[in-house]
Design a protein around this motif. Sequence first.
Motif, PDB file in Angstrom:
ATOM      1  N   LEU A 186      -0.498  20.914  -0.706  1.00 40.66           N
ATOM      2  CA  LEU A 186      -0.676  22.159   0.105  1.00 40.66           C
ATOM      3  C   LEU A 186       0.334  23.200  -0.118  1.00 40.66           C
ATOM      4  CD1 LEU A 186      -2.710  22.825   2.421  1.00 40.66           C
ATOM      5  CD2 LEU A 186      -0.888  22.292   3.917  1.00 40.66           C
ATOM      6  N   ARG A 203       0.889  -1.177  -0.014  1.00 41.39           N
ATOM      7  CA  ARG A 203       0.129   0.072   0.059  1.00 41.39           C
ATOM      8  C   ARG A 203       0.876   1.330  -0.014  1.00 41.39           C
ATOM      9  NH1 ARG A 203      -3.625   0.027   5.109  1.00 41.39           N
ATOM     10  NH2 ARG A 203      -1.639  -0.993   5.773  1.00 41.39           N
ATOM     11  N   SER A 219       2.675   5.475   4.436  1.00 37.02           N
ATOM     12  CA  SER A 219       2.259   6.839   5.170  1.00 37.02           C
ATOM     13  C   SER A 219       3.123   7.861   5.017  1.00 37.02           C
ATOM     14  CB  SER A 219       1.954   6.586   6.640  1.00 37.02           C
ATOM     15  OG  SER A 219       3.047   6.639   7.427  1.00 37.02           O
ATOM     16  N   ALA A 220       4.582   7.592   4.714  1.00 38.57           N
ATOM     17  CA  ALA A 220       5.436   8.717   4.581  1.00 38.57           C
ATOM     18  C   ALA A 220       5.179   9.476   2.942  1.00 38.57           C
ATOM     19  CB  ALA A 220       6.884   8.329   4.810  1.00 38.57           C
ATOM     20  N   THR A 255       2.381   9.375   1.557  1.00 37.27           N
ATOM     21  CA  THR A 255       1.106  10.213   1.674  1.00 37.27           C
ATOM     22  C   THR A 255       1.353  11.466   2.275  1.00 37.27           C
ATOM     23  OG1 THR A 255       0.114   8.091   2.407  1.00 37.27           O
ATOM     24  CG2 THR A 255      -1.335  10.094   2.538  1.00 37.27           C
ATOM     25  N   ALA A 256       2.171  11.466   3.286  1.00 37.91           N
ATOM     26  CA  ALA A 256       2.616  12.785   3.927  1.00 37.91           C
ATOM     27  C   ALA A 256       3.245  13.679   2.914  1.00 37.91           C
ATOM     28  CB  ALA A 256       3.533  12.623   5.023  1.00 37.91           C
ATOM     29  N   GLY A 294      -6.861  19.983  -4.911  1.00 37.92           N
ATOM     30  CA  GLY A 294      -6.294  18.935  -5.613  1.00 37.92           C
ATOM     31  C   GLY A 294      -4.954  19.088  -6.237  1.00 37.92           C
ATOM     32  N   ARG A 327       0.714  15.068   0.253  1.00 36.48           N
ATOM     33  CA  ARG A 327      -0.090  16.020   1.147  1.00 36.48           C
ATOM     34  C   ARG A 327       0.475  17.366   0.864  1.00 36.48           C
ATOM     35  NH1 ARG A 327      -1.374  14.401   6.505  1.00 36.48           N
ATOM     36  NH2 ARG A 327      -2.921  16.183   6.491  1.00 36.48           N
ATOM     37  N   LEU A 328       1.724  17.136   1.529  1.00 38.22           N
ATOM     38  CA  LEU A 328       2.400  18.593   1.562  1.00 38.22           C
ATOM     39  C   LEU A 328       2.847  19.357   0.440  1.00 38.22           C
ATOM     40  CD1 LEU A 328       5.092  17.648   4.411  1.00 38.22           C
ATOM     41  CD2 LEU A 328       3.475  19.465   4.400  1.00 38.22           C
TER      42      LEU A 328
END
Lengths: 85, 282
Positions: free
Chosen positions: A26, A12, A15-16, A18-19, A68, A22-23
Amino acid sequence: MKRLGFPLWPRRPSSAQTAKDRLQILLAHERSGATPDYLPQLQREILEVIRRHVKIDDDAIDIRMDQGKELSSLEINIELPHTRP
Amino acid sequence: MTSQLKKEKSVSKVIVITSGKGGVGKTTSSAAIGAGLAKRGHKTVVIDFDVGLRNLDMIMGCERRVVYDFINVIQGEAKLKQALIRDKRVDTLYVLPTSQTRDKDALTQEGVEAVLNELREEFDYIICDSPAGIERGAQLAMYFADEAVVVTNPEVSSVRDSDRVLGLLNSKTKRAAEEGAEPIKAQVLLTRYDRARIEKGEMMTVDDVLEILAVPLLGIVPESPAVLKASNVGVPVVLDEPSAASQAYEDAVARLIGEEVEMRVDGERKPGLLRRLFGRSA
């Protein structure tokens, strides 16, 4: 080379990762100065225009945003009073 | 008789999550405590007081949905309900993000009070995520609080700063200023607790910290990989997969609302036989 060998199970997204994603989304928005600081004014102006035609309240407007990677959307909902013609 | 649509005028509580020192886990704790309360069905809002350095939205995973913020509401540019972001996972949980582009001077005491009063009408719990430091933002985050959670790491500078903040809670807040008001109920939340290092004598124990600060303990959150993972994906720890940290926050939330929960260190693990025989801690 990122990883040696092959994963034993389907990976999958970590999470890193994903981080980071996201950053990136943003910060791209923040650096471009596209932070929605213009929204209060936009809201006032939209209300002004609509008021030329219909009588509506100050809080009859609802603005939502979704930022997005490829696409950002601004959803503007205006509640019209039910008036009879 | 008029029907009461809003929540019955019960006690709505303003709780500040503060620390003085940065990086101890205020925002993580605000998100976790807010989500924990909401999960139990209490209508809860978490407010970011760190003007200019917005981060609560990222930790709660709603950063892409921010339109209006706390400052817009204070300055009358948006209505409160337009700025509140409803959590997509727990429907009793809301976030009031702060501004990323303005500075702390945009916060006014009157403005903060007006917003909090409006929130009190609708919410059971209002969690104020304080910025680090003890300046304007931090002072306003604590000023109207009924209770305080002082997030502390078992480390000298954090404990010292917590002590300073406890002093401010007792002197520079509305409850301190008002004649006859009950003082703010302050409790310590010990975070980044590392049992192994404590057993080696490298880190102060819970008792050491409590002895110095002399306030009740709300909970002990162990250092846990789950915290970083949760922040990576923008999920409050208690809404992510169960972990020692999420367990610790759930317990802290239960205590916050008055339940008696036995203090357990490091999640579910009770000290094993070997540890009991050879361990240093009681």
